[in-house]
Design an enzyme around this catalytic site. Sequence first.
Site, mmCIF file in Angstrom:
data_model
loop_
_atom_site.group_PDB
_atom_site.id
_atom_site.type_symbol
_atom_site.label_atom_id
_atom_site.label_comp_id
_atom_site.label_asym_id
_atom_site.label_seq_id
_atom_site.Cartn_x
_atom_site.Cartn_y
_atom_site.Cartn_z
ATOM 1 N N CYS A 1 0.826 -1.193 0.000
ATOM 2 C CA CYS A 1 0.000 0.000 0.000
ATOM 3 C C CYS A 1 0.866 1.252 0.000
ATOM 4 O O CYS A 1 2.084 1.190 -0.116
ATOM 5 C CB CYS A 1 -0.900 0.010 1.250
ATOM 6 S SG CYS A 1 -1.841 -1.525 1.455
ATOM 7 N N ASN B 1 2.127 -0.413 5.313
ATOM 8 C CA ASN B 1 2.532 -0.769 3.950
ATOM 9 C C ASN B 1 3.393 -2.019 4.037
ATOM 10 O O ASN B 1 4.449 -1.992 4.685
ATOM 11 C CB ASN B 1 3.322 0.386 3.325
ATOM 12 C CG ASN B 1 3.977 0.005 2.009
ATOM 13 O OD1 ASN B 1 3.492 -0.856 1.296
ATOM 14 N ND2 ASN B 1 5.084 0.658 1.689
ATOM 15 N N GLY B 2 2.964 -3.100 3.410
ATOM 16 C CA GLY B 2 3.766 -4.317 3.421
ATOM 17 C C GLY B 2 2.942 -5.557 3.705
ATOM 18 O O GLY B 2 1.717 -5.575 3.527
#
Length: 566
Positions: A2, A72-73
Amino acid sequence: MCGIAGIIGTNYNKEDLEKMLESIKHRGPDASGIYQNGDCLLGHNRLSIIDLSTNANQPFSDTTGRFQLIFNGEIYNYKELKAEIGDRYNFRTSSDTEVLLASYIIFGKDCLEKLNGMFAFAIWDKKKKELFAARDRFGVKPFYYYKDAESFIFASEIKAIHRFVEKNPDEKTWANYFCYGSYGSPETTFYKDIFQLQAGYYLEFKDGKLQKHQWYDFEKRIKEIPSDHGSDSEVKRKYLALLEDSIKLRFRADVEVGFNLSGGVDSSLLLALVNHLHPTHNIKAYTFYTGDERYDELPWVEKMIKRTGNSLEKVKLSPEEVPELSERISFYQDEPYGGIPTLAYSKIFQKASKDGVKVLLDGQGMDEQWAGYDYYGRATNELIQGSGNVSPLRTGVLNKGFMKLAEKPQYPELFSSVIQNLQYRDLFNTKLPRALRFNDRISMAYSTELREPFLDYRLVEMAFALPDQMKIRGGVHKYMLREIVKEYVPFEIAEAPKRALQTPQREWLGEELRGFVNQGIEKLLNSEFSNWFDSKALRKEWEAYQNGKQENSFYVWQWVNLGLLI
């Protein structure tokens, strides 16, 4: 996978955060959300991979509303962590996002040690008015920030911060790039006042004060590993077991998974093991080529595919595509990137995205942990691979005052082994950080997620800690790995020497793309950055290149790359 963005400070509103999110919408086109609490604004663009329901959208709150997470990830071991947490947290989703937040609530900062994944995340504590943010061990996922007396601004990409912070080049970083081929330090960027949170670090921000701490101490971890590694057969068995577990973890997704295949040892082994562990998936493989058999790896790729039976998508890059594609990729990269090979690699993600494949696996990270690059055997300090006896740089075209800003990068030597010190440099300062940045941006440009099974920290630590003779033996690099590979891939691939994944960049820049380079150079020499260069000397070097002095093209790409970014 993201895009995250946040602002803590006065004089900002939701519309400002929306502008940041819009600039990185490509990182997560499936959903977008904003949270505001006083002077805290958090934003998230989602690429749905695990738990595709709207319940897993972000910013994600715990049941009390005290904590807000943007992430994010991927946390690959989220199922195991969820089981460990048990009834200490009331789970509402099947997402790794909620497991990450629950882990932080239950274990605090110690949760970082439990995470096996790639991540950059931020958690706002509404009660304490405090931000906690962290980045994964090797910096697979990005975290950029800017701080002044009034605010703290952060995002997954620099362009989002540039919505509010003036875009001024950091001249020392640029001078080091042109003088030494350096892409910056683990903390800096190519722009003034914009920094990175280092790999393996976390930060805390409260009452205008920023504190950073290292949570992943690689040197300590390596020195704690017992020196008795066992026999060759024991090492192979242990490493293969870890690798199989890493692949299983990285196959967790609620969307289709594909594979990036080169003709090398690393990706060939990975594909063989993927097929071994997931025989019913018939995973689709992708590779790029240019039509120039001096560089293309298609013969080795097709040998491997003939053995595995996977479907193969061959994606071709032609020189006619380079001008437009390089402009587009420069926008996503924000900083200098790795030339025409990066453009060719980007086409794989473009094709996969069109095919509806959201997740791709690749073999990044194996050379750094197994001493695979040729210079490990020479124990040199080369930063640009494959430069041979001809310098890849042309410092003679630089203005003397600009050159004086440069400072030769110095890297820590933490181990008694020269080879391990080079490996450490490449893992945390040079090769891996820049490759991860290039690859994150091109995968995200097409809203696809890239996963690297070889970068499981357990694999990196085990291989790094092995004695030199298990990595290089009899002049053979990645010796022990090749012994493992022999059982899975054709002999020609297992025994093949390391080949840089390349394109005809040298030839194209001097021939088919001559007009493109001319245009880039003229743009550069008529810009505000022209005082960095001796225009007469630069044009003379370019003329020599066109006349056949083409042993290396890195310096030509440097000029073009700056022209693309300004």
